[in-house]
Design a protein around this motif. Structure first.
Motif, short mmCIF file in Angstrom:
data_model
loop_
_atom_site.label_atom_id
_atom_site.label_comp_id
_atom_site.label_asym_id
_atom_site.label_seq_id
_atom_site.Cartn_x
_atom_site.Cartn_y
_atom_site.Cartn_z
N PHE A 311 0.84 -1.19 0.00
CA PHE A 311 0.00 0.00 0.00
C PHE A 311 0.87 1.24 0.00
CE2 PHE A 311 -2.49 -3.36 1.92
CZ PHE A 311 -3.70 -3.24 1.24
N GLU A 312 0.71 2.07 -1.02
CA GLU A 312 1.37 3.37 -1.02
C GLU A 312 0.85 4.11 0.21
OE1 GLU A 312 1.01 5.37 -4.84
OE2 GLU A 312 1.01 7.29 -3.79
N THR A 313 1.80 4.60 1.04
CA THR A 313 1.43 5.13 2.36
C THR A 313 2.17 6.43 2.65
OG1 THR A 313 1.04 2.89 3.21
CG2 THR A 313 1.50 4.60 4.84
N TYR A 314 1.43 7.43 3.09
CA TYR A 314 2.01 8.73 3.43
C TYR A 314 1.93 8.92 4.94
CZ TYR A 314 1.86 9.67 -1.54
OH TYR A 314 2.06 9.60 -2.89
N ILE A 315 3.09 8.98 5.56
CA ILE A 315 3.13 9.17 7.01
C ILE A 315 2.80 10.62 7.34
CG2 ILE A 315 4.62 9.14 9.06
CD1 ILE A 315 6.16 6.85 7.76
N PHE A 316 1.98 10.79 8.34
CA PHE A 316 1.72 12.12 8.87
C PHE A 316 2.55 12.25 10.14
CE2 PHE A 316 -0.28 15.43 11.24
CZ PHE A 316 -0.63 16.35 10.27
N ALA A 317 3.54 13.08 10.16
CA ALA A 317 3.85 14.10 9.16
C ALA A 317 5.35 14.27 9.08
CB ALA A 317 3.21 15.43 9.55
N LEU A 318 5.78 15.09 8.12
CA LEU A 318 7.22 15.34 8.00
C LEU A 318 7.76 16.07 9.23
CD1 LEU A 318 9.81 15.30 6.35
CD2 LEU A 318 8.96 17.26 5.05
N PHE A 319 7.08 17.15 9.62
CA PHE A 319 7.58 17.97 10.74
C PHE A 319 6.56 18.07 11.87
CE2 PHE A 319 9.90 20.01 7.14
CZ PHE A 319 11.19 19.76 7.60
N LEU A 335 8.05 13.44 12.03
CA LEU A 335 9.21 12.56 12.04
C LEU A 335 10.47 13.38 12.34
CD1 LEU A 335 8.56 10.49 8.77
CD2 LEU A 335 8.12 9.77 11.12
N PHE A 336 10.40 14.69 11.98
CA PHE A 336 11.57 15.54 12.13
C PHE A 336 11.23 16.81 12.90
CE2 PHE A 336 12.33 12.96 8.40
CZ PHE A 336 13.62 12.51 8.63
N LYS A 337 12.25 17.31 13.61
CA LYS A 337 12.13 18.62 14.24
C LYS A 337 12.45 19.67 13.18
CE LYS A 337 13.99 16.51 18.38
NZ LYS A 337 15.24 16.37 19.15
N PRO A 338 12.10 20.93 13.45
CA PRO A 338 12.35 21.98 12.45
C PRO A 338 13.83 22.08 12.03
CG PRO A 338 10.85 22.77 14.11
CD PRO A 338 11.34 21.43 14.59
N ASP A 339 14.77 21.63 12.87
CA ASP A 339 16.18 21.69 12.45
C ASP A 339 16.56 20.44 11.64
OD1 ASP A 339 16.37 19.67 14.27
OD2 ASP A 339 17.79 20.68 15.59
N MET A 340 15.56 19.63 11.29
CA MET A 340 15.72 18.44 10.45
C MET A 340 16.46 17.29 11.14
SD MET A 340 15.62 19.80 6.57
CE MET A 340 17.09 20.74 6.46
N THR A 341 16.62 17.37 12.45
CA THR A 341 17.09 16.18 13.15
C THR A 341 15.86 15.30 13.41
OG1 THR A 341 16.86 17.30 15.28
CG2 THR A 341 19.05 17.31 14.27
N PRO A 342 16.04 13.97 13.34
CA PRO A 342 14.88 13.09 13.55
C PRO A 342 14.35 13.20 14.98
CG PRO A 342 16.77 11.88 12.64
CD PRO A 342 17.27 13.24 13.04
#
Ligand SMILES: *[C@@H]1O[C@H](CO)[C@@H](O)[C@H](O)[C@H]1NC(C)=O
Length: 382
Positions: A311-319, A335-342
């Motif tokens: 199943f094509e799946t989009y995780i909510f959310a990037l930030f 999945l990520f903080k605004p500084d792009m660290t996980p």
């Protein structure tokens, strides 16, 4: 030992492994996407986000909640598949061809083909709004937008759909009894499904086991060992809530004779932080859900009623999105903080990719570049 690893053959094998790795990772790239929500005042510039996703993660699909020009430009020449969204309040106007044409001219045409726009979502969870005008306009708006895409010959590459909340089901448990809410089934979903079938588009849903689980069903929601739920009618046992939700949707589709339509998970996720005392919410649990989710939807096992499917799946959310209203968890699905660290690690950031990105341009020409490199390595060895 050192001698063995220093032979030309060992070098060749090592190079082969590195070069072939992208082929084995293709599955992740085709299946897993993220929702790039921007209800925040501390997010990094889109250009930075796009190159971060391209160079340092396996994510090759993003879904936007709008058609933000800066973001669309940022994803140009990244090869990442982009889904854009028409906001709910434009749906009534979108039923007019002139408006749909204008929308395509402003929000799509300037960015393609450099930006790989593959889907346009008309609204989000429109039926949940209970707004009659929006709901009756939904399918006509999709048809009109399709006509506007056809005029510009964009319809072969860009598909139109609309994501639903699971509240469109009046019945979902056990999964074999899944059916759409009466009234909506005939007047909205049937014409919608006819449109999706005619345009080879998927049916999109937003299942959130997080919002449907309690202390008692946490193991079931998190793909942990649990007694499961038995469906008397089909004699099938469900060991996780996501499968049960997907199969309830499948049963509802089947009841209307649309079981051939592909199902895409437009949103699902788990927050990493909640309000004090909120059970089942922390970074460990969020990581657990999203990790097992990825494994499960990619595994090809499928669900009890839909065996052998991915199943094509989009995780909510990037930030994490600090300006979202509501309880704390709403601002902590990222999945990520605004500084792009996980926020936590679920294996979507790949150090090898991060390193390789410094040397090669990861675009569609990637496999050709790899092939040339491989040839070069071979020549050097022999
Ligand atoms: C699913 O895969 C299994 C194992 O390869 C096979 O036996 C079964 O027939 C497949 N089922 C469907 C519906 O394709």
């Amino acid at each position: 030992m050192d001698k063995v690893f220093n032979t030309p053959l060992a070098h060749l094998l090592g190079a082969l492994l590195v070069l072939l790795a992208p082929i084995f990772l293709q599955g992740v790239e085709g299946t897993i996407g993220v929702n790039y929500g921007t209800v925040a005042d501390d997010l990094p510039p889109p250009v930075q986000v796009a190159s971060f996703l391209r160079d340092s993660t396996f994510i090759r699909r993003v879904r936007l909640f709008d058609a933000n020009p800066e973001i669309l430009k940022a994803f140009a020449r990244t090869g990442i598949s982009v889904t854009v969204n028409v906001p709910n309040d434009l749906i009534p106007q979108l039923t007019m061809l002139s408006f749909a044409q204008q929308w395509v001219e402003i929000n799509v045409l300037p960015y393609v083909p450099a930006t790989n726009i593959v889907r346009i979502l008309v609204g989000n969870e429109v039926i949940s709004t209970a707004n009659k005008l929006l709901i009756v306009s939904l399918v006509p708006a999709m048809e009109t937008l399709q006509a506007a895409l056809v005029e510009k010959s964009l319809d072969r590459h860009i598909r139109i759909s609309t994501p639903h909340f699971l509240g469109i089901l009046s019945n979902s448990s056990p999964p074999s009894t899944g059916k759409f809410r009466p009234g909506y089934d005939i007047h909205v979903l049937k014409p919608l499904l006819e449109f999706l079938r005619a345009t080879n588009s998927p049916f999109m849903i937003n299942p959130y086991p997080f919002f449907d689980s309690s202390d008692n069903t946490l193991d079931y929601a998190l793909f942990r060992p649990n007694p499961g739920v038995f469906d008397e009618t089909t004699q099938l046992t469900y060991t996780n809530m996501l499968d049960a939700q997907l199969d309830a949707v499948f049963s509802a589709l089947k009841l209307l004779d649309f079981e051939d339509i592909e199902i895409v998970i437009a949103e699902t996720g788990w927050p990493s932080r909640g309000d004090p005392g909120q059970a089942g919410v922390d970074t460990g649990i969020a990581a657990e859900y999203n990790k097992k989710l990825i494994q499960h939807v990619m595994s090809g096992i499928g669900t009890p009623l839909m065996p052998n499917r991915t199943f094509e799946t989009y995780i909510f959310a990037l930030f994490n999105e600090d300006l979202k209203p509501g309880p704390t968890c709403e601002r902590n699905f990222g999945l990520f903080k605004p500084d792009m660290t996980p926020v936590y690690d679920i294996g979507i950031v790949h150090p090898r990719v991060a390193n390789a990105a410094a040397n090669t341009d990861h675009s569609h020409t990637n496999s050709r570049t790899n092939l040339l490199l491989l040839l070069l390595v071979c020549l050097m060895c022999f």
